[in-house]
Structures are given as C-alpha cells and as structure tokens.
Motif scaffolding. Structure first.
Motif, PDB file in Angstrom:
ATOM      1  N   LYS A  17      39.259  22.416  -4.157  1.00 21.36           N
ATOM      2  CA  LYS A  17      38.589  23.567  -3.546  1.00 21.36           C
ATOM      3  C   LYS A  17      39.182  23.929  -2.183  1.00 21.36           C
ATOM      4  CE  LYS A  17      33.946  25.536  -3.086  1.00 21.36           C
ATOM      5  NZ  LYS A  17      32.492  25.315  -3.139  1.00 21.36           N
ATOM      6  N   SER A  18      39.840  22.898  -1.555  1.00 23.70           N
ATOM      7  CA  SER A  18      40.339  23.112  -0.175  1.00 23.70           C
ATOM      8  C   SER A  18      41.842  22.936  -0.052  1.00 23.70           C
ATOM      9  CB  SER A  18      39.646  22.110   0.769  1.00 23.70           C
ATOM     10  OG  SER A  18      38.256  22.231   0.652  1.00 23.70           O
ATOM     11  N   SER A 419      30.325  13.373   8.764  1.00 16.90           N
ATOM     12  CA  SER A 419      30.153  14.379   7.708  1.00 16.90           C
ATOM     13  C   SER A 419      31.319  14.435   6.727  1.00 16.90           C
ATOM     14  CB  SER A 419      29.991  15.773   8.329  1.00 16.90           C
ATOM     15  OG  SER A 419      29.941  16.732   7.286  1.00 16.90           O
ATOM     16  N   ARG A 420      30.984  14.586   5.455  1.00 19.91           N
ATOM     17  CA  ARG A 420      32.009  14.725   4.416  1.00 19.91           C
ATOM     18  C   ARG A 420      32.761  16.053   4.591  1.00 19.91           C
ATOM     19  NH1 ARG A 420      29.392  13.013  -1.289  1.00 19.91           N
ATOM     20  NH2 ARG A 420      28.241  14.953  -1.024  1.00 19.91           N
ATOM     21  N   ASP A 421      32.165  17.011   5.309  1.00 14.75           N
ATOM     22  CA  ASP A 421      32.861  18.290   5.542  1.00 14.75           C
ATOM     23  C   ASP A 421      34.151  18.073   6.331  1.00 14.75           C
ATOM     24  OD1 ASP A 421      30.006  20.577   5.963  1.00 14.75           O
ATOM     25  OD2 ASP A 421      30.973  19.714   4.195  1.00 14.75           O
ATOM     26  N   ASN A 422      34.202  17.020   7.136  1.00 12.16           N
ATOM     27  CA  ASN A 422      35.418  16.757   7.933  1.00 12.16           C
ATOM     28  C   ASN A 422      36.665  16.696   7.055  1.00 12.16           C
ATOM     29  OD1 ASN A 422      34.464  16.380  10.687  1.00 12.16           O
ATOM     30  ND2 ASN A 422      33.346  14.608   9.876  1.00 12.16           N
ATOM     31  N   ALA A 423      36.465  16.180   5.813  1.00  9.24           N
ATOM     32  CA  ALA A 423      37.619  16.021   4.921  1.00  9.24           C
ATOM     33  C   ALA A 423      37.776  17.228   4.006  1.00  9.24           C
ATOM     34  CB  ALA A 423      37.438  14.769   4.072  1.00  9.24           C
ATOM     35  N   ARG A 424      36.845  18.183   4.095  1.00 14.37           N
ATOM     36  CA  ARG A 424      36.831  19.273   3.117  1.00 14.37           C
ATOM     37  C   ARG A 424      37.189  20.634   3.721  1.00 14.37           C
ATOM     38  NH1 ARG A 424      31.507  17.309  -0.414  1.00 14.37           N
ATOM     39  NH2 ARG A 424      32.294  15.193  -0.787  1.00 14.37           N
ATOM     40  N   TRP A 443      36.085  29.285   1.712  1.00 12.95           N
ATOM     41  CA  TRP A 443      34.694  28.922   1.362  1.00 12.95           C
ATOM     42  C   TRP A 443      34.074  28.075   2.459  1.00 12.95           C
ATOM     43  CZ3 TRP A 443      32.817  23.918   0.624  1.00 12.95           C
ATOM     44  CH2 TRP A 443      33.777  22.901   0.635  1.00 12.95           C
ATOM     45  N   LEU A 444      34.907  27.340   3.219  1.00 13.53           N
ATOM     46  CA  LEU A 444      34.440  26.521   4.346  1.00 13.53           C
ATOM     47  C   LEU A 444      35.378  26.830   5.508  1.00 13.53           C
ATOM     48  CD1 LEU A 444      32.435  24.205   5.136  1.00 13.53           C
ATOM     49  CD2 LEU A 444      34.243  22.588   4.529  1.00 13.53           C
ATOM     50  N   TYR A 445      34.844  26.849   6.735  1.00 15.59           N
ATOM     51  CA  TYR A 445      35.660  27.227   7.896  1.00 15.59           C
ATOM     52  C   TYR A 445      36.877  26.315   8.018  1.00 15.59           C
ATOM     53  CZ  TYR A 445      32.911  23.278   9.347  1.00 15.59           C
ATOM     54  OH  TYR A 445      32.312  22.056   9.356  1.00 15.59           O
ATOM     55  N   VAL A 446      37.955  26.879   8.595  1.00 19.07           N
ATOM     56  CA  VAL A 446      39.169  26.115   8.874  1.00 19.07           C
ATOM     57  C   VAL A 446      38.995  25.411  10.229  1.00 19.07           C
ATOM     58  CG1 VAL A 446      41.642  26.363   9.371  1.00 19.07           C
ATOM     59  CG2 VAL A 446      40.600  27.724   7.554  1.00 19.07           C
TER      60      VAL A 446
END
Ligand code: TEU
Ligand code: CA
Length: 572
Positions: A17-18, A419-424, A443-446
C-alpha cells in the motif's frame, strides 16, 4: 544444519500500500512493485515478502482477508501477480506472500454463511458459542487491539451468541480444530505454491491453538478493564504442533518452499520443532530486540532499549539459534517503529549511526530481511495530533495510555514512538512531490523529511545509507567471504565493554570481526586479534580495498563515534 536454497539469500519486505503507486490513486500497487524490481535487484535483493494484497475491507490494512484467491482491486489483479512472478523469475528473484490464517475477514463468504446458519457447516469454521447464563461473553480474553475478544454474532444480536476475534472484530478467528477448515487452508496454500510463489511469511500463527473449552479459561484481569491479554491464554493452549506439522507436511514440504513464521513466545526447548531441519517452518523472525522492554500494561509503560540491551538481545538470539536453525533477522517491519528511531539513542540518529545499526544486524548469522525504506534510513514520523493516526493498534494504545492517567500530549508522544504508522508512510523515492510515491494524494501522509531522506539523493552518494546496504549485501554474496557470513558461528567479543558491539563470524578457515562503537564519543579498545584486511568501514564510503586502519596499533583500535568496521582477522 542442512544447507537450504534460501540460506545465502537477502530478503526484503514490501508493504504494497505504501511502496509505489503506478496509477495515481494514492495507493501503492502491484504494477508499482513490478516497476521497481530492477531497483531491488540492483540493491541485491533475492526474496521479496509482500504484506497482504488479497481482497480485503482493509479494517486491518489487508490482514483481514475476504477472498484468499483474489487480489484486491485497489492493489491490482491476479494477472498482475502472474506478471510479477514472471518478472521476478527472469531476475532470479523469489516472491513470498503473507499467509493470514489465524483469522479471515468478517466479509469472507465463510463467515457470512456462518452468520446465516451458526450451527451449520460454516459455523464450525469459527469459534461461535453461547455466552454465559447472564448473557455476558464466554470468558474475559482481551483482543490484541483492545476490548473483549468476543462480539455478538452479526444478525444474532438478540441471542446469547458470540464469536471470537483475537484481533479486530472484523477478523473472526478461524477454528483450526475443525478439519474441513484446515483442508480449505491447505488447498489455498497449495494453489498459491503451484502458481509459483516461493513460500510465505506466516502471520500471527502462534494464536491458532486456543485453550479449550474456552468457557473454562477465564483468568484474573490484568488491567482494570476486567480482561486478560490473549498471550495468557496461549500458555494453556497445548498441541499447536499437530496443526503446524500437518500444514508443513501437506503444503510447504512437498513444494520445498520457504516458510517464515511470525512466532512469539516459543520456548527454547521447542525451537527445534519449529525451525529445525524438518521443522514446521524454514525460519522464524528473531523478535528478541523487538519485544525488549514491552509491558503488559501497554506501550505507555514500555522501557526504551539501550545499545547494550540491543547487543545482549542479539547475542541471546544468536546463541538460541546455534545448532538449532536459521533465524530471520530484522530491525523493523510493518508493525514496528523505524529501527533507526528505536535502536539509536535520541539525538544520535545520524547516517553513520544508521549504517552502524545496519551492519550490526545484517552481519549476524541468519537470513536478513530489509523492510522497505530501511535501506535509506527512513525514520519515525513526528505526529502533531492523534487525528493523523490511521493504525487501529495505535488508537487503542492511545486510549490505554490516557486511561492510565497520561495527558493527551504524553499519550500522543508515547504512541508516536511505537505507532505502526511509522513504518507505513510512503516509501521515499525522490525529493519531488509526495516523495515520488504517487502523482495523486497518498492514502497516508508522507514523512516531511523526504526532502532529505530519499532513494534518488542516496544513489549517487558513496557515503549514503543506501550504498552501505549495497556494500553489506555484496559482502554477504562475495565468494571469498560468503561461507563465513552465511554459516560462520557468531562469537561475542569484548562483550562487557559499554556501548561497543563486537562479534566474530567464525568460518572454517576464516574469521571476520564485526565491531561498532555504539556512541558519539570515540573509544579505544584492546583487540584480542590482529586485523588482516578491512572489508567495510562506515567512515570511508564504499571502497573495495582499505588501507590498514591508521588508528590500529599495538593491538589497540580506536573507533570514532558510531564507526563500524568489518575485517578479516587472525585471533591471538
Ligand atoms: O501481527 C501479529 C501481532 O500483532 C503480534 O504482535 C501478536 O501480538 C502476536 O500474535 C503475539 O502473540 C500480525 C501482523 O503482522 C499485523 O500487522 C496484524 O495486525 C496482525 O497479525 C493480525 O493479522
Ligand atoms: Ca495505485
């Protein structure tokens, strides 16, 4: 240990996804991955693990599968996978996919049929059962994502009928006790292996065996929510080997495929069964460093890992694996903070420190898995507000921290780190818009630091983290050293020296010393060996031959801050 085809390889995890968006919809996709195969080949990658891209409502970003035989249109088509397999094969690369069979999605037809007829055939595919007499849940197990692991069966809310979900409520647990369900899983695995997959990474597999009957296994609450963490129940779940052994015999073994387990809490005595020569899996991830300092209370109560802790965890795992099997080594993955933000003390996260960490982990014995962006030293993001967070686990832990009395700011700081977002956040390809990840809106901020940290900037820089990883990988593949790097024993050196991580990799007739000064200040150490040939030095860019280290005389080696070297040595 019997030599296996994958031992001398290098693996890379892609979070589709990323990774790269080829059609401007802001979501990474399979054609995007295909377009980056040459980048990965040039890096030196052999094996690619794709996090799930099967049909899914994405309640847990694809770890909630609604059709195991098809690709979610947001990522592409099954024909795209055929092209990916073909293009990978042309490049002598291997594709693994993610086997998520502890649970499926509540939008999978099996669960839909189970809701229509809970006592019918598909009802047996899940843990569906009556609650207690008073109408409450069958027991007090907590979900990994917070709240009870039981919810009322959809369409039966007025009845006292529950279903189990150790993860999100949209991820009903599959009942592995039911043979017909297992047969469906094996059929699916073989379908994908016959298609040309080299194997699988196996998701959360330690959870497939429950303590039964579930109504007999409530436990004292471990938090004031009256619930207990699922890992407590797993201690009483006996006999997982029956399922794992059957799966191995019925699928992986006949295909001689590579299966790496995401396995936690396995006792040392059981390791041979899991990853021995004829174990359930080919390998399992070393999570020793990952779980260090974690607390049953939640992320807010976790202890940060120091360089000395990190060293001890790595050496502990190396000793555990010795003579048993072949671990897969990581510093990060899609569930964890960025390794350089976690294992390098705050304020010291320089390119040189990132290169030291990379070398320390990569040159250990085991199969190295590089997570997308690790090769350029991608870092944690800095959250301004909890509203930026996508990850369901992070949102739960934020609440846990606040319930424990932390302020909004304190709770945000804690979850920001873990946060798992750190890797995503999207892979950082260039310093152009959206880091070159997409021409659309991601889909998620850069991560805003993409202007400094990106592939394009590092490809031309001989001192970059990217070129350092290329040098590490080519050392592992160099015919002169590969036997030692792939199979040599790991022997800690100067183990008690503070902020120094050093170890031998001892081959039959060659010893390589890997040594890193894990602090900003220089330090001088007495080496118990003679340096014969320096192979890598993170202060000198990428060169083939190094002159003798100027700072090495009378057996003493002085290393600059965060300097690391790998060298052929002669032990005293
Ligand atoms: O992670 C499993 C997971 O969350 C483990 O850390 C869990 O705590 C372990 O089973 C402890 O016993 C996998 C995926 O990597 C993650 O992204 C998914 O959210 C999760 O499974 C559910 O599929
Ligand atoms: Ca796309």
């Amino acid at each position: 240990m019997k030599k296996k085809w994958w031992h001398d390889k290098v693996a890379y995890q892609i979070y589709p996804k990323s990774f790269y968006d080829s059609n401007g919809d802001g979501i990474g996709d399979i054609p995007g991955i295909i377009s980056k195969l040459d980048y990965l080949k040039d890096l030196g990658v052999d094996i690619i693990w794709l996090s799930p891209c099967f049909c899914s409502p994405l309640a847990d970003q694809g770890y909630d599968i609604s059709d195991y035989y098809n690709i979610d249109p947001r990522f592409g088509t099954i024909e795209d996978i055929d092209v990916l397999l073909e293009e990978a094969k042309k490049r002598d690369m291997y594709i693994l996919m993610d086997l998520v069979v502890n649970h499926c999605s509540d939008e999978h037809e099996w669960f839909e049929k189970a809701c229509e007829d809970p006592m019918g055939e598909y009802g047996k595919f899940f843990y569906i059962q009556n609650g207690k007499e008073d109408g409450s849940e069958p027991n007090n197990w907590r979900s990994y994502f917070g709240g009870s692991a039981w919810d009322k069966l959809p369409g039966h809310e007025e009845e006292n009928l529950y279903y189990l979900h150790l993860f999100h409520k949209k991820q009903p647990d599959l009942n592995w006790e039911h043979k017909e369900m297992r047969e469906e899983v094996y059929k699916m695995i073989n379908w994908w292996l016959d298609k040309g997959l080299a194997g699988f990474r196996i998701d959360a597999i330690i959870n497939i065996k429950k303590a039964l009957p579930v109504e007999n296994y409530s436990y004292p609450a471990d938090r004031d929510d009256g619930l207990v963490r699922p890992q407590r129940m797993l201690k009483d779940a006996v006999g997982i080997g029956e399922f794992l052994g059957e799966m191995h015999e019925r699928t992986f073994k006949p295909h001689d495929s590579f299966a790496v387990g995401e396995v936690f809490d396995v006792e040392k005595k059981d390791l041979p069964e899991f990853i021995g020569d004829d174990g359930y899996f080919s390998s399992m991830f070393d999570f020793n460093e990952t779980i260090f300092g974690s607390s049953d209370k939640g992320w807010y109560d976790a202890k940060k890992i120091t360089p000395d802790d990190y060293k001890r965890c790595c050496f502990e795992s190396q000793a555990e694996m010795d003579g048993v099997g072949y671990f897969s080594n990581i510093i990060e993955n899609h569930d964890e903070p960025r390794g350089v933000s976690r294992y390098i003390p705050e304020g010291e996260c320089t390119p040189r420190a990132k290169k030291l960490l990379g070398a320390m982990n990569f040159l250990l014995k085991g199969l190295p898995f590089i997570y997308q962006g690790q090769e350029i030293g991608m870092e944690n993001v800095v959250l301004e507000s909890i509203d930026q967070v996508d990850d369901i686990s992070t949102l739960d832990e934020y609440q846990v921290a606040k319930n424990a009395g932390l302020s909004d700011e304190e709770a945000l700081k804690v979850v920001n780190f873990f946060s798992r977002d750190n890797a995503r956040t999207p892979m950082q390809w260039t310093d152009k818009a959206q880091a070159g990840f997409t021409t659309g809106t991601p889909w998620l901020y850069v991560n805003p630091n993409y202007t400094e940290i990106n592939v394009a900037a590092q490809e031309e820089d001989p001192e970059s983290v990217l070129n350092w990883y290329k040098a590490l990988i080519s050392l592992r593949k160099n015919p002169e050293y590969k036997e030692t790097v792939v199979y040599g024993d790991t022997v800690p050196v100067l183990e008690d020296t503070h902020n120094l991580m050093a170890y031998y990799r001892k081959g039959e007739n060659q010893t390589i010393l890997v040594i890193g000064n894990y602090q900003p200040q220089a330090q001088t150490v007495e080496l118990p060996c003679e340096i014969e040939k320096v192979l890598l030095d993170n202060t000198k860019g990428v060169q083939n031959e190094y002159s003798e280290l100027p700072a090495f005389k009378d057996g003493k080696l002085t290393l600059e801050g965060y300097q690391t070297i790998a060298a052929v040595v002669k032990e005293a």
